[in-house]
Enzyme design. Structure first.
Site, PDB file in Angstrom:
ATOM      1  N   LYS A 103      -5.729   2.542   3.565  1.00  0.00           N
ATOM      2  CA  LYS A 103      -6.751   1.939   2.708  1.00  0.00           C
ATOM      3  C   LYS A 103      -7.841   2.950   2.360  1.00  0.00           C
ATOM      4  O   LYS A 103      -8.336   2.982   1.221  1.00  0.00           O
ATOM      5  CB  LYS A 103      -7.347   0.709   3.391  1.00  0.00           C
ATOM      6  CG  LYS A 103      -6.340  -0.416   3.588  1.00  0.00           C
ATOM      7  CD  LYS A 103      -6.902  -1.559   4.426  1.00  0.00           C
ATOM      8  CE  LYS A 103      -5.856  -2.646   4.647  1.00  0.00           C
ATOM      9  NZ  LYS A 103      -6.337  -3.750   5.503  1.00  0.00           N
ATOM     10  N   LYS A 144       0.802  -1.227   0.000  1.00  0.00           N
ATOM     11  CA  LYS A 144       0.000   0.000   0.000  1.00  0.00           C
ATOM     12  C   LYS A 144       0.831   1.273   0.000  1.00  0.00           C
ATOM     13  O   LYS A 144       0.288   2.372  -0.119  1.00  0.00           O
ATOM     14  CB  LYS A 144      -0.917  -0.003   1.227  1.00  0.00           C
ATOM     15  CG  LYS A 144      -1.949  -1.109   1.237  1.00  0.00           C
ATOM     16  CD  LYS A 144      -2.824  -1.060   2.466  1.00  0.00           C
ATOM     17  CE  LYS A 144      -2.104  -1.556   3.702  1.00  0.00           C
ATOM     18  NZ  LYS A 144      -1.822  -3.004   3.676  1.00  0.00           N
ATOM     19  N   LEU A 158     -10.616  -9.608  -1.752  1.00  0.00           N
ATOM     20  CA  LEU A 158     -12.002  -9.175  -1.973  1.00  0.00           C
ATOM     21  C   LEU A 158     -12.073  -8.202  -3.163  1.00  0.00           C
ATOM     22  O   LEU A 158     -11.214  -7.336  -3.309  1.00  0.00           O
ATOM     23  CB  LEU A 158     -12.562  -8.495  -0.723  1.00  0.00           C
ATOM     24  CG  LEU A 158     -12.674  -9.356   0.537  1.00  0.00           C
ATOM     25  CD1 LEU A 158     -13.199  -8.526   1.709  1.00  0.00           C
ATOM     26  CD2 LEU A 158     -13.596 -10.553   0.289  1.00  0.00           C
ATOM     27  N   GLU A 210       0.036  -7.686  14.446  1.00  0.00           N
ATOM     28  CA  GLU A 210       1.441  -7.587  14.079  1.00  0.00           C
ATOM     29  C   GLU A 210       2.280  -7.875  15.334  1.00  0.00           C
ATOM     30  O   GLU A 210       1.770  -7.826  16.466  1.00  0.00           O
ATOM     31  CB  GLU A 210       1.747  -6.179  13.547  1.00  0.00           C
ATOM     32  CG  GLU A 210       1.042  -5.825  12.251  1.00  0.00           C
ATOM     33  CD  GLU A 210       1.559  -6.621  11.061  1.00  0.00           C
ATOM     34  OE1 GLU A 210       2.710  -7.109  11.114  1.00  0.00           O
ATOM     35  OE2 GLU A 210       0.804  -6.783  10.085  1.00  0.00           O
ATOM     36  N   GLY A 243      -1.974 -14.688  17.103  1.00  0.00           N
ATOM     37  CA  GLY A 243      -1.369 -14.333  15.822  1.00  0.00           C
ATOM     38  C   GLY A 243      -2.211 -13.412  14.963  1.00  0.00           C
ATOM     39  O   GLY A 243      -1.936 -13.256  13.768  1.00  0.00           O
ATOM     40  N   VAL A 281      -6.510  -3.281  -0.748  1.00  0.00           N
ATOM     41  CA  VAL A 281      -7.634  -3.140   0.184  1.00  0.00           C
ATOM     42  C   VAL A 281      -8.450  -4.436   0.179  1.00  0.00           C
ATOM     43  O   VAL A 281      -8.929  -4.865  -0.865  1.00  0.00           O
ATOM     44  CB  VAL A 281      -8.548  -1.965  -0.202  1.00  0.00           C
ATOM     45  CG1 VAL A 281      -9.697  -1.830   0.795  1.00  0.00           C
ATOM     46  CG2 VAL A 281      -7.760  -0.661  -0.283  1.00  0.00           C
ATOM     47  N   ASP A 287      -2.924   1.755   9.170  1.00  0.00           N
ATOM     48  CA  ASP A 287      -3.157   0.817   8.068  1.00  0.00           C
ATOM     49  C   ASP A 287      -4.545   1.034   7.464  1.00  0.00           C
ATOM     50  O   ASP A 287      -4.717   1.034   6.249  1.00  0.00           O
ATOM     51  CB  ASP A 287      -3.015  -0.620   8.565  1.00  0.00           C
ATOM     52  CG  ASP A 287      -3.194  -1.636   7.442  1.00  0.00           C
ATOM     53  OD1 ASP A 287      -2.351  -1.662   6.529  1.00  0.00           O
ATOM     54  OD2 ASP A 287      -4.184  -2.392   7.479  1.00  0.00           O
ATOM     55  N   GLY A 332      -4.727 -12.492   5.571  1.00  0.00           N
ATOM     56  CA  GLY A 332      -4.270 -13.882   5.475  1.00  0.00           C
ATOM     57  C   GLY A 332      -3.475 -14.081   4.200  1.00  0.00           C
ATOM     58  O   GLY A 332      -3.781 -13.497   3.160  1.00  0.00           O
TER      59      GLY A 332
END
Length: 629
Positions: free
Chosen positions: A484, A380, A415, A469, A466, A411, A480, A602
């Protein structure tokens, strides 16, 4: 050949040191293949333009009597070689551009050529200009290899041997000295160090799209065509290119007609979690893509921040079943300039997939696009950087011979958010507002957090599972999400800088500094639970839930990242797990906004987004939209 004619032989065999006539010079095109059958005309064309296996004169006695000739290899007598036979006209219903039996047969090049160009408004409609030019070349004993003239008659050019360039120019200038003096002829110019690339096939005249495929393959490789010549028989299409582009052009057109519908060279930066998943997905689908769509994705370069693995320019692509071992054992020091050069040396379109979150590759995006390299990335940094950089990236695509930049995974991972926004805008829809839960981490945290359990404890559990970060502040800061939001706002045409977006940070100011370690942050975070706990409890009392959202007000051209309350029945309030959700409210989708929901983080889904963009690029470059039956 003479004895074969005298004896009225059934066939004349010529034994040499190669297996036959190749589709291209194998020294320049390692993927070239032996042509099974050629017509006399095709063989003559290839021989004239540099195929050294036979000489045009050697076929003359055979052509007169229709005796076929077979080229065979002394060192490989079992090979059938190439049959050169009578020219034949295949019915149109049987002709296909990619069928080596009847369509384009071979490619050949001629080096050390110069292009002499004569142009001027005084040439338009004047009879005899071309005749005088060719007479001048004849009198100077200069052979004219290729001729091209604009239909407007404003210019005419001829390809001549490079050694005769000066002599040819002087002879033409003498012939047109009066016209040059009176400015009727503007100039006589010479372009040296050029080559001629010939495409040969006896049935090309009845194959639609041969020229289109030829020029498309050159365009996709960034090769400029300086002149074109084609006879009405269409058994030969010749183009003039810069000598430096000769091998690249030859490989590109050969790949376009002989290898697949589309071959794409792939260079990967960052074979970490996302990059490795991308390579695994590509490996599993590569054979099927080639078989059903004619798309050949060849990984030719892989680099980390320390080591890189490059496929040989004329060799096979990297074996995806053993790339990790090869990178460890045969990798060399990472060098982005060498990485770039290796991809540019390929004769096919090349795409760089940046699967890092680093600023270093992002700084290379503009020069890569300007050089004609395509780019796919989930990174990004570039698209959320300054507006100056954002505009420079778009200019670079135009300057790079239609280079493409795809970033769907910026983003929502895999998706279809950015592509949906673009489709709506291109079809004339008008955006009113975009709201979204863009962080999988914060989605998970606030789906778990209702005030009954301290916020710090939820964060601790997310970190241990997990979901965050290594430093949870990278997620809790909201930057973050802000990146986006900036990316989507710019897709709507809103000129917004990252620093202008108000962001509700979930990191207490006292714990935000670099002097506070991750361990200290986690230890002290419980001291700040009260405020968020109170907000969550009030929301729960009203049947609502806290959600961390990014908001774009398209009408007011404003953006924000903030905590909002939504009822439990709202699609945001009913969200579970770590899913992302985006609502697109437009003039068409106002009362009931268009909603996109699914995993937004993921390695596998992000890699799938990258892979989908690579295939989208292939479609832009000419891959079919449906599987070949």
């Amino acid at each position: 050949a003479c004895f074969a004619r005298l004896l009225r032989a059934n066939v004349c065999e010529i034994w040499t040191d190669v297996d036959g006539i190749y589709s291209a010079d194998p020294r320049q095109v390692p993927d070239s293949v032996v042509i099974e059958s050629l017509g006399y005309k095709e063989a003559s064309e290839l021989a004239y333009f540099g195929a050294k296996v036979l000489h045009p004169d050697s076929m003359t006695p055979l052509v007169q009597n229709g005796i076929p000739m077979r080229i065979r290899n002394t060192f490989n007598p079992g090979a059938q070689g190439t049959l050169v036979r009578k020219d034949r006209k295949v019915p149109s219903t049987e002709v296909k551009a990619t069928d080596p039996a009847v369509g384009v047969k071979g490619f050949s090049t001629m080096q050390n050529i110069a292009l002499v160009n004569v142009e001027g408004a005084g040439m338009i409609g004047v009879p005899g200009i071309a005749g005088r030019m060719f007479t001048a070349l004849h009198d100077a004993n200069v052979s004219c290899i290729l001729i091209a003239q604009a239909s407007s008659e404003y210019s005419i050019c001829a390809a001549v041997p490079g050694a005769d360039a000066k002599k040819a120019k002087a002879a033409i200038e003498r012939t047109f000295r009066f016209e040059l003096y009176e400015k009727l002829v503007a100039a006589v110019t010479v372009s040296e160090n050029v080559s001629i690339l010939a495409v040969v096939g006896e049935n090309m005249a009845r194959i639609p799209g041969v020229c289109a495929r030829l020029f498309e393959s050159l365009l996709n490789t960034g090769v400029n065509v300086m002149a074109v010549a084609q006879g009405s028989s269409e058994s030969n299409i010749s183009v003039v290119v810069q000598a430096a582009d000769e091998t690249r052009a030859l490989r590109a057109v050969h790949a376009a007609f002989y290898m697949s519908r589309l071959t794409l060279a792939v260079g990967l930066i960052g074979p970490g979690l996302v990059g490795s998943a991308f390579l695994a997905q590509l490996q599993s689908q590569r054979e099927q893509l080639f078989k059903e769509f004619g798309v050949d994705l060849q990984v030719r370069a892989i680099t980390t921040s320390r080591k890189m693995l490059l496929a040989p320019t004329n060799g096979d692509p990297i074996d995806l079943s053993s790339w990790k071992e090869r990178l460890d054992s045969a990798g060399v020091s990472s060098d982005l300039d060498a990485f770039t050069a290796s991809l540019k040396e390929t004769a096919v379109p090349a795409v760089i997939c940046d699967c890092t979150a680093s600023q270093v590759p992002s700084d290379m995006y503009v020069p890569w696009l300007t050089q004609g390299l395509h780019l796919v990335t989930p990174n990004k940094k570039a698209n959320s950087g300054s507006m100056e950089l954002y505009r420079a990236l778009r200019r670079a695509m135009k300057e790079g011979n239609r280079s493409h930049f795809f970033y769907e995974a910026n983003v929502g991972a895999g998706l279809p958010i950015i592509s949906t926004i673009r489709d709506l805008m291109r079809t004339g829809d008008r955006f009113l507002e975009i709201q979204g839960i863009f962080s999988g981490t914060l989605s998970y945290i606030f789906n778990e957090f209702d005030g009954t359990v301290p916020f710090s404890q939820i964060v601790q559990g997310a970190k241990q599972s997990g979901f965050t970060e290594p430093d949870p502040r990278d997620d809790l800061s909201g930057m973050d999400v802000a990146r986006k939001v900036v990316i989507l706002a710019r897709e709507l045409g809103i000129n917004v800088e990252l620093k202008d977006v108000p962001v509700k940070s979930l990191v207490p100011s006292a714990l935000a500094g670099p002097d506070v370690s991750v361990q200290e942050f986690m230890q002290r975070l419980p001291d700040y639970d009260a405020e968020l706990g109170e907000m969550a409890s009030k929301a729960a009392a009203n049947g609502e839930k806290l959600r961390y959202v990014g908001v774009i007000d398209a009408k007011e051209k404003k953006c924000a990242v903030e905590l909002r309350q939504y009822s439990a029945t709202h699609s945001f309030g009913a969200l579970k797990g770590s899913d992302n959700i985006v609502q697109l409210r437009t003039a068409r989708y106002d009362a009931q906004p268009l909603t996109v929901r699914g995993p937004g983080a993921g390695a596998d889904v992000t890699a799938a987004g990258v892979f989908a963009d690579v295939l989208r690029l292939a479609a832009y470059l000419g891959a079919p939209s449906a599987a070949e039956q």
